[in-house]
Scaffold this motif. Structure first.
Motif, PDB file in Angstrom:
ATOM      1  N   PHE A 162     -34.914  17.227  38.235  1.00 28.97           N
ATOM      2  CA  PHE A 162     -36.523  16.600  37.359  1.00 28.97           C
ATOM      3  C   PHE A 162     -37.022  16.292  39.269  1.00 28.97           C
ATOM      4  O   PHE A 162     -37.871  16.959  39.540  1.00 28.97           O
ATOM      5  N   GLU A 163     -36.753  15.187  39.626  1.00 32.44           N
ATOM      6  CA  GLU A 163     -37.724  14.542  40.521  1.00 32.44           C
ATOM      7  C   GLU A 163     -36.896  14.872  41.797  1.00 32.44           C
ATOM      8  O   GLU A 163     -38.408  15.247  42.540  1.00 32.44           O
ATOM      9  N   LEU A 164     -36.803  16.192  42.445  1.00 31.35           N
ATOM     10  CA  LEU A 164     -35.696  16.667  43.445  1.00 31.35           C
ATOM     11  C   LEU A 164     -37.171  17.883  42.621  1.00 31.35           C
ATOM     12  O   LEU A 164     -37.848  18.597  43.880  1.00 31.35           O
ATOM     13  N   LEU A 165     -37.315  18.681  42.535  1.00 35.78           N
ATOM     14  CA  LEU A 165     -38.033  19.714  41.981  1.00 35.78           C
ATOM     15  C   LEU A 165     -39.577  19.392  41.686  1.00 35.78           C
ATOM     16  O   LEU A 165     -40.455  19.571  42.702  1.00 35.78           O
ATOM     17  N   ARG A 166     -39.791  18.667  41.244  1.00 33.32           N
ATOM     18  CA  ARG A 166     -40.878  17.733  41.579  1.00 33.32           C
ATOM     19  C   ARG A 166     -41.645  17.687  42.976  1.00 33.32           C
ATOM     20  O   ARG A 166     -42.930  17.719  42.639  1.00 33.32           O
ATOM     21  N   VAL A 167     -41.074  17.035  43.402  1.00 39.28           N
ATOM     22  CA  VAL A 167     -40.749  16.800  44.765  1.00 39.28           C
ATOM     23  C   VAL A 167     -41.851  18.132  45.658  1.00 39.28           C
ATOM     24  O   VAL A 167     -42.525  17.652  46.853  1.00 39.28           O
ATOM     25  N   LEU A 168     -40.452  18.334  45.200  1.00 36.32           N
ATOM     26  CA  LEU A 168     -40.623  19.696  45.960  1.00 36.32           C
ATOM     27  C   LEU A 168     -42.102  21.000  45.673  1.00 36.32           C
ATOM     28  O   LEU A 168     -42.822  21.468  46.594  1.00 36.32           O
ATOM     29  N   ALA A 169     -42.229  20.954  44.208  1.00 38.32           N
ATOM     30  CA  ALA A 169     -43.038  21.422  44.449  1.00 38.32           C
ATOM     31  C   ALA A 169     -44.556  20.477  44.024  1.00 38.32           C
ATOM     32  O   ALA A 169     -45.431  21.748  43.412  1.00 38.32           O
ATOM     33  N   ALA A 170     -45.155  19.559  43.763  1.00 38.53           N
ATOM     34  CA  ALA A 170     -46.045  19.028  44.292  1.00 38.53           C
ATOM     35  C   ALA A 170     -46.807  19.279  46.193  1.00 38.53           C
ATOM     36  O   ALA A 170     -48.147  18.947  46.070  1.00 38.53           O
ATOM     37  N   ARG A 171     -45.774  19.626  46.849  1.00 41.43           N
ATOM     38  CA  ARG A 171     -45.534  19.857  48.359  1.00 41.43           C
ATOM     39  C   ARG A 171     -45.241  21.351  48.668  1.00 41.43           C
ATOM     40  O   ARG A 171     -44.603  22.245  48.981  1.00 41.43           O
ATOM     41  N   PRO A 172     -46.305  22.982  47.827  1.00 36.64           N
ATOM     42  CA  PRO A 172     -45.331  23.478  47.968  1.00 36.64           C
ATOM     43  C   PRO A 172     -45.392  25.313  48.269  1.00 36.64           C
ATOM     44  O   PRO A 172     -44.234  25.230  49.180  1.00 36.64           O
ATOM     45  N   GLY A 173     -45.861  24.627  50.151  1.00 39.28           N
ATOM     46  CA  GLY A 173     -46.084  24.346  51.287  1.00 39.28           C
ATOM     47  C   GLY A 173     -45.130  24.225  52.494  1.00 39.28           C
ATOM     48  O   GLY A 173     -44.904  24.248  53.569  1.00 39.28           O
ATOM     49  N   ALA A 174     -44.754  22.773  51.814  1.00 42.72           N
ATOM     50  CA  ALA A 174     -44.503  22.057  52.835  1.00 42.72           C
ATOM     51  C   ALA A 174     -42.443  22.410  52.782  1.00 42.72           C
ATOM     52  O   ALA A 174     -42.124  22.447  51.778  1.00 42.72           O
ATOM     53  N   VAL A 175     -42.056  21.663  54.016  1.00 44.60           N
ATOM     54  CA  VAL A 175     -40.852  21.850  54.296  1.00 44.60           C
ATOM     55  C   VAL A 175     -40.403  20.835  54.259  1.00 44.60           C
ATOM     56  O   VAL A 175     -40.369  19.435  55.669  1.00 44.60           O
ATOM     57  N   HIS A 176     -39.017  20.035  53.880  1.00 46.75           N
ATOM     58  CA  HIS A 176     -38.245  19.140  53.157  1.00 46.75           C
ATOM     59  C   HIS A 176     -37.566  18.592  54.116  1.00 46.75           C
ATOM     60  O   HIS A 176     -36.489  19.617  53.395  1.00 46.75           O
ATOM     61  N   SER A 177     -37.061  17.363  54.953  1.00 47.75           N
ATOM     62  CA  SER A 177     -36.047  17.948  55.534  1.00 47.75           C
ATOM     63  C   SER A 177     -34.812  16.896  54.453  1.00 47.75           C
ATOM     64  O   SER A 177     -35.118  16.311  54.158  1.00 47.75           O
ATOM     65  N   ARG A 178     -33.409  17.454  54.269  1.00 43.81           N
ATOM     66  CA  ARG A 178     -32.769  16.776  53.696  1.00 43.81           C
ATOM     67  C   ARG A 178     -32.907  15.057  53.775  1.00 43.81           C
ATOM     68  O   ARG A 178     -32.641  14.201  52.564  1.00 43.81           O
ATOM     69  N   ASN A 179     -32.712  14.283  55.105  1.00 45.01           N
ATOM     70  CA  ASN A 179     -33.487  12.969  55.125  1.00 45.01           C
ATOM     71  C   ASN A 179     -34.114  12.593  54.504  1.00 45.01           C
ATOM     72  O   ASN A 179     -34.149  12.243  53.970  1.00 45.01           O
ATOM     73  N   GLU A 180     -34.807  13.125  54.656  1.00 42.79           N
ATOM     74  CA  GLU A 180     -36.405  13.386  53.508  1.00 42.79           C
ATOM     75  C   GLU A 180     -36.165  13.359  52.101  1.00 42.79           C
ATOM     76  O   GLU A 180     -36.299  12.186  51.472  1.00 42.79           O
TER      77      GLU A 180
END
Length: 225
Positions: A162-180
C-alpha cells in the motif's frame, strides 16, 4: 496559529544559520511541522524524499542555488507551494523565480508578519488530502488501504504494498529511483532490491501495467486496465 485540522509540513532552505534558526522556531510556534536545510543540495534531497505543503527557499545558496532547487523539484513533479526568499529583488529576478516554479517571491529584508501571512496564503492553496488516488480506471482507497478496480472488485494490499503504491500515486508523473523508494517506503538499511520485490508483488496482484519501469532511472505509476 494554524486553524483546526492537520498540520502543514514546511521545508525551509536557508544558509544563514541565525535566520534559519529564527524562522524554524517561528514556523514551529505557528503550528507547522518544519524541516530545515542549510544548502540547496540538502534541500533537494529532502524535497525529493519527503512530502511538503510549502517550501521557503533562499535564492542564493551553497551547493545548489534556490532557483535551480525549485526548478529541479518541479521537474520531478513536486507539488509543494514554493516561496522564494531572497535579496535579489529586481523585476528580472522576480520573473526568473516565478518562471522557475516559485509561487511567491519575497525580498529581503522582509517583515516577519508578512512572511507568515504569505505562507498561510500558500497553505490555503494546498488541496486537502483526497480519500482516494486514481490509478487509470481504478482507485487506491486511502482509508480502507486497498485498491478498487473498475468493476468494483477490491484488492487487498499489505502495508508495504500500500505505501509503495501510495507514494507512486501521489505524484503520478514523477520517476522515483529505487533508493528514493527504499528510503521512503522501507528502511535505510534495506537492500535496494526490496523495491523490485514489492513492485513484483503489486504487478502480480494488479497487473503488470500498474507500475512502469523507466530504464536506468527507476519506477513511476502506471495504470490499471
Amino acid at each position: 496559529m494554524l486553524g483546526a485540522g492537520r498540520s502543514h509540513r514546511l521545508l525551509l532552505v536557508e544558509d544563514d544559520a541565525e535566520l534559519r534558526e529564527m524562522l524554524t522556531e517561528t514556523f514551529a510556534d505557528e503550528g507547522y511541522e518544519v524541516d530545515d536545510a542549510a544548502d540547496g543540495q540538502r534541500g533537494l534531497h529532502l524535497g525529493l524524499t519527503r512530502d511538503y505543503d510549502v517550501l521557503v527557499v533562499d535564492r542564493i545558496l551553497p551547493a545548489l542555488d534556490g532557483l535551480a532547487l525549485v526548478t529541479k523539484l518541479r521537474a520531478r513533479a513536486c507539488p509543494a507551494r514554493a516561496l522564494m526568499l531572497t535579496a535579489l529583488g529586481t523585476v528580472g529576478d522576480r520573473i526568473a523565480g516565478l518562471d522557475g516554479g516559485a509561487d511567491d517571491y519575497l525580498v529581503k529584508p522582509f517583515d516577519l508578519d508578512e512572511l507568515s501571512a504569505r505562507v498561510r496564503a500558500l497553505c490555503r492553496r494546498v488541496p486537502e488530502p483526497a480519500d482516494a488516488l486514481r490509478i487509470g480506471s481504478g482507485l487506491l482507497d486511502l482509508s480502507l488501504r486497498d485498491v478498487q478496480l473498475a468493476d468494483g472488485t477490491r484488492v487487498g494490499l499489505s502495508a508495504r504494498e500500500f505505501e509503495l503504491l501510495r507514494v507512486l500515486a501521489a505524484r503520478p508523473g514523477a520517476v522515483h529511483s529505487r533508493n528514493e523508494l527504499r528510503r521512503r517506503v522501507f528502511d535505510e538499511a534495506a537492500a535496494a532490491s526490496i523495491v523490485d520485490t514489492y513492485v513484483y508483488y503489486l504487478r502480480r496482484k494488479l497487473g503488470r501495467g500498474v507500475v512502469k519501469t523507466v530504464h536506468g532511472l527507476g519506477y513511476r505509476l502506471g495504470v490499471l486496465a
